[in-house]
Design a protein around this motif. Structure first.
Motif: not given
Length: 177
Positions: A129-132, A135-141, A144-145
């Protein structure tokens, strides 16, 4: 990011890139004109990376909930032929695409930024996922770019994979040797 070693282990297995559009290939903003047309901005460096991935023989697919035909035209101009717009249940399009090309989920890098991407990201080998992203997407990535959506995040992941495969700037380097 602490998971650098873990995500890098997946890069050499990647044969396929799948991207969302809004918030990944764009910065997630829409300009609405007086006649109701919705305009998006895309990063030219992301476009170069997408075209390079296609030219180097990688599978590239777009799965987006949006349905802007201008987006389709731009992506086709980069050589991308597998474009699913208006996708509200992205797993259906993912399953169809993987079946058509006989691709295993572990060969796929998917980049998404928001809740509609979550079901797909739980299936594929390298969710990014992109940096921005939310939170739910960051948690499964798994990665994180350091770049935001529409600001080079797509280029970031494509460049990393192509470098591992020895295919980043391959045609350009040969002309300057």
């Amino acid at each position: 990011m602490d998971n650098d070693k873990s995500y890098k282990e997946y890069l050499e297995n990647i044969t396929t890139f799948i991207f969302d559009v809004d918030g990944v290939l764009t910065d997630g903003t829409i300009t609405v004109t007086t006649n109701g047309e919705m305009l998006r901005r895309m990063n030219i460096k992301d476009g170069f990376a997408l075209k390079t991935a296609v030219d180097q023989g990688f599978n590239v697919c777009i799965i987006s909930g949006g349905s802007n035909e201008g987006v389709r035209k731009r992506l086709r101009g980069l050589g991308i032929t597998d474009i699913y717009l208006g996708a509200h249940h992205k797993v259906d399009q993912l399953d169809e695409y993987l079946d058509i090309y006989n691709i295993k989920p572990e060969q796929v890098l998917y980049m998404g930024d928001d809740i509609p991407d979550l079901p797909v990201m739980k299936i594929i080998g390298l969710p990014c996922c992109p940096q921005d992203a939310v939170p739910e997407i960051k948690a499964v990535s798994k990665y994180i770019s350091h770049k935001n959506g529409g600001k080079g995040a797509v280029r970031d992941v494509i460049e990393q994979v192509l470098k591992v495969h020895g295919k980043w700037n391959k045609n350009f380097d040969a002309k300057h040797d």
